[in-house]
Design a protein around this motif. Structure first.
Motif, PDB file in Angstrom:
ATOM      1  N   VAL A 237      27.256  62.189  39.963  1.00  0.00           N
ATOM      2  CA  VAL A 237      26.067  61.500  39.466  1.00  0.00           C
ATOM      3  C   VAL A 237      26.015  60.064  39.964  1.00  0.00           C
ATOM      4  N   ASP A 238      27.127  59.369  39.886  1.00  0.00           N
ATOM      5  CA  ASP A 238      27.202  57.966  40.274  1.00  0.00           C
ATOM      6  C   ASP A 238      28.310  57.768  41.311  1.00  0.00           C
ATOM      7  N   PRO A 239      28.109  58.295  42.505  1.00  0.00           N
ATOM      8  CA  PRO A 239      29.188  58.354  43.499  1.00  0.00           C
ATOM      9  C   PRO A 239      29.733  57.009  43.946  1.00  0.00           C
ATOM     10  N   ILE A 240      28.860  56.042  44.204  1.00  0.00           N
ATOM     11  CA  ILE A 240      29.341  54.757  44.706  1.00  0.00           C
ATOM     12  C   ILE A 240      30.113  54.008  43.627  1.00  0.00           C
ATOM     13  N   VAL A 241      29.675  54.151  42.385  1.00  0.00           N
ATOM     14  CA  VAL A 241      30.409  53.540  41.271  1.00  0.00           C
ATOM     15  C   VAL A 241      31.838  54.070  41.239  1.00  0.00           C
ATOM     16  N   PHE A 242      31.996  55.380  41.408  1.00  0.00           N
ATOM     17  CA  PHE A 242      33.313  56.005  41.364  1.00  0.00           C
ATOM     18  C   PHE A 242      34.126  55.713  42.628  1.00  0.00           C
ATOM     19  N   ARG A 243      33.484  55.770  43.775  1.00  0.00           N
ATOM     20  CA  ARG A 243      34.209  55.576  45.038  1.00  0.00           C
ATOM     21  C   ARG A 243      34.746  54.162  45.202  1.00  0.00           C
ATOM     22  N   ASN A 244      34.167  53.218  44.465  1.00  0.00           N
ATOM     23  CA  ASN A 244      34.578  51.821  44.608  1.00  0.00           C
ATOM     24  C   ASN A 244      35.288  51.279  43.370  1.00  0.00           C
ATOM     25  N   GLN A 245      35.791  52.177  42.533  1.00  0.00           N
ATOM     26  CA  GLN A 245      36.392  51.728  41.277  1.00  0.00           C
ATOM     27  C   GLN A 245      37.660  50.896  41.476  1.00  0.00           C
ATOM     28  N   LYS A 246      38.234  50.945  42.681  1.00  0.00           N
ATOM     29  CA  LYS A 246      39.406  50.118  42.974  1.00  0.00           C
ATOM     30  C   LYS A 246      39.112  49.081  44.066  1.00  0.00           C
ATOM     31  N   ASN A 247      37.823  48.885  44.318  1.00  0.00           N
ATOM     32  CA  ASN A 247      37.395  47.922  45.327  1.00  0.00           C
ATOM     33  C   ASN A 247      37.266  46.542  44.665  1.00  0.00           C
ATOM     34  N   ASN A 248      38.251  45.696  44.842  1.00  0.00           N
ATOM     35  CA  ASN A 248      38.278  44.404  44.161  1.00  0.00           C
ATOM     36  C   ASN A 248      37.126  43.496  44.556  1.00  0.00           C
ATOM     37  N   ARG A 249      36.570  43.716  45.726  1.00  0.00           N
ATOM     38  CA  ARG A 249      35.421  42.906  46.146  1.00  0.00           C
ATOM     39  C   ARG A 249      34.162  43.273  45.361  1.00  0.00           C
ATOM     40  N   LEU A 250      34.020  44.551  45.063  1.00  0.00           N
ATOM     41  CA  LEU A 250      32.821  44.997  44.364  1.00  0.00           C
ATOM     42  C   LEU A 250      32.939  44.988  42.843  1.00  0.00           C
ATOM     43  N   LEU A 251      34.131  45.085  42.315  1.00  0.00           N
ATOM     44  CA  LEU A 251      34.310  45.212  40.873  1.00  0.00           C
ATOM     45  C   LEU A 251      33.633  44.110  40.047  1.00  0.00           C
ATOM     46  N   PRO A 252      33.577  42.867  40.525  1.00  0.00           N
ATOM     47  CA  PRO A 252      32.852  41.858  39.737  1.00  0.00           C
ATOM     48  C   PRO A 252      31.390  42.222  39.493  1.00  0.00           C
ATOM     49  N   TYR A 253      30.810  43.018  40.402  1.00  0.00           N
ATOM     50  CA  TYR A 253      29.402  43.406  40.280  1.00  0.00           C
ATOM     51  C   TYR A 253      29.196  44.612  39.370  1.00  0.00           C
ATOM     52  N   TYR A 254      30.241  45.018  38.680  1.00  0.00           N
ATOM     53  CA  TYR A 254      30.140  46.058  37.669  1.00  0.00           C
ATOM     54  C   TYR A 254      29.825  45.464  36.298  1.00  0.00           C
ATOM     55  N   ASP A 255      29.807  44.143  36.187  1.00  0.00           N
ATOM     56  CA  ASP A 255      29.674  43.505  34.879  1.00  0.00           C
ATOM     57  C   ASP A 255      28.840  42.234  35.000  1.00  0.00           C
ATOM     58  N   THR A 256      27.669  42.214  34.357  1.00  0.00           N
ATOM     59  CA  THR A 256      26.782  41.048  34.436  1.00  0.00           C
ATOM     60  C   THR A 256      27.381  39.830  33.753  1.00  0.00           C
ATOM     61  N   LEU A 257      28.282  40.049  32.801  1.00  0.00           N
ATOM     62  CA  LEU A 257      28.834  38.918  32.058  1.00  0.00           C
ATOM     63  C   LEU A 257      29.608  37.959  32.957  1.00  0.00           C
ATOM     64  N   LYS A 258      30.058  38.453  34.082  1.00  0.00           N
ATOM     65  CA  LYS A 258      30.762  37.593  35.031  1.00  0.00           C
ATOM     66  C   LYS A 258      29.826  36.600  35.699  1.00  0.00           C
ATOM     67  N   PHE A 259      28.513  36.823  35.546  1.00  0.00           N
ATOM     68  CA  PHE A 259      27.522  35.963  36.187  1.00  0.00           C
ATOM     69  C   PHE A 259      26.726  35.124  35.190  1.00  0.00           C
ATOM     70  N   ILE A 260      26.738  35.506  33.914  1.00  0.00           N
ATOM     71  CA  ILE A 260      25.871  34.850  32.941  1.00  0.00           C
ATOM     72  C   ILE A 260      26.388  33.457  32.585  1.00  0.00           C
ATOM     73  N   THR A 261      25.600  32.463  32.947  1.00  0.00           N
ATOM     74  CA  THR A 261      25.906  31.071  32.595  1.00  0.00           C
ATOM     75  C   THR A 261      24.775  30.437  31.785  1.00  0.00           C
ATOM     76  N   ASN A 262      23.589  31.052  31.839  1.00  0.00           N
ATOM     77  CA  ASN A 262      22.435  30.546  31.092  1.00  0.00           C
ATOM     78  C   ASN A 262      21.772  31.709  30.360  1.00  0.00           C
ATOM     79  N   PRO A 263      22.394  32.175  29.277  1.00  0.00           N
ATOM     80  CA  PRO A 263      21.891  33.369  28.585  1.00  0.00           C
ATOM     81  C   PRO A 263      20.491  33.210  28.006  1.00  0.00           C
TER      82      PRO A 263
END
Length: 291
Positions: free
Chosen positions: A162-188
């Motif tokens: 169902v979500d192939p790229i999400v699964f295929r990159n689960q150990k990709n440290n470059r992409l993992l930050p983009y799995y969570d918006t909270l890592k970007f939120i500075t002005n909620p």
């Protein structure tokens, strides 16, 4: 040892791959009738085409060149940029063969929005990216209609089919930050999150961000995506900050909200559109079973 992944149409088919490599998958238009103050960024969701097969892709992307939000615009926008992820994987591989990472897309949009005030818009996966992009670009307003706040939980809730790229990159440290918006939120406080309080997934998603201080506008519905009639969208995304803040923190019944927002006639029109959309999905599904 090489890992063997299941074939998934929207990321592995030659048709999608060719379009990804050779088409921009963004659209830029200008409205010279308004001041050149604002650039509006619109992000399509994973509902861009349905179902995930060649016929649906051909109809929505190749024939219609579909971008969500194209018919619902922020009226005071001078520059409008419509984006889509044809792989339908939360923009983790960008949008095309050149802009093939989240970082490249963000830098592209940073260049395209120089000198403008920015507003971002999206629902579901589009809302997820509207938050990341809006925070990165210091957007004045971010409209997220049941956008996810994280997708890491999909690793336990979904599958590689169902979500192939999400699964295929689960150990990709470059992409993992983009799995969570909270890592970007500075002005909620720039985020206006329209929430379906009867949808379990959306309840779980907001729970992830409940301490961030975003503006939550809740609706009594289980519908994912836009939690009210889509005939209300043009009005809602053109609300002033004061109007949006007045909505914030409250819970609404979609039909009553619609009648108060756009009137009875447009509410009835919106209900008719829902019926037609549902019947069309049933028709498409039936055709697919017959093939």
């Amino acid at each position: 040892m090489e890992i063997s992944y299941p074939f998934v149409f929207q990321v592995d088919s030659d048709l999608v791959s060719e379009h990804y490599e050779n088409s921009p998958n963004y659209l830029i238009e200008y409205n010279d009738l308004v001041k050149n103050d604002y650039c509006i960024l619109y992000f399509s969701s994973n509902d861009l085409y349905y179902p995930n097969n060649e016929a649906a892709f051909q109809e929505s992307i190749l024939n219609k060149n579909r971008f969500e939000w194209y018919g619902n615009r922020v009226n005071y926008g001078h520059k409008h940029i419509f984006m889509r992820d044809i792989k339908k994987q939360w923009y983790l591989t960008g949008i095309n063969g050149h802009l093939n990472t989240p970082e490249k897309v963000l830098e592209f949009l940073k260049e395209e929005t120089v000198g403008y005030k920015i507003i971002t818009v999206g629902s579901s996966a589009g809302g997820f990216n509207a938050i990341i992009t809006g925070q990165f670009l210091n957007a004045e307003k971010i409209f997220s209609f049941n956008g996810q706040f994280e997708i890491l939980s999909l690793l336990s809730k979904s599958s590689a089919n169902v979500d192939p790229i999400v699964f295929r990159n689960q150990k990709n440290n470059r992409l993992l930050p983009y799995y969570d918006t909270l890592k970007f939120i500075t002005n909620p406080k720039s985020i206006y999150y329209f929430h379906s309080n009867g949808s379990q997934w959306d309840i779980e998603q907001f729970d992830h961000a409940k301490n961030q201080g975003v503006h939550k506008i809740s609706f009594k519905t289980s519908n994912h995506g836009v939690p009210f009639l889509k005939t209300n969208l043009s009005y809602v995304i053109n609300m002033t900050s004061a109007q949006l803040k007045e909505l914030s923190g409250n819970t609404y019944q979609p039909l009553i909200f619609s009648i108060k927002t756009v009137g009875l006639s447009k509410t009835i029109k919106g209900l008719n559109s829902i019926v037609k959309f549902a019947l069309n999905k049933i028709y498409i599904s039936t055709l697919q079973r017959w093939k």
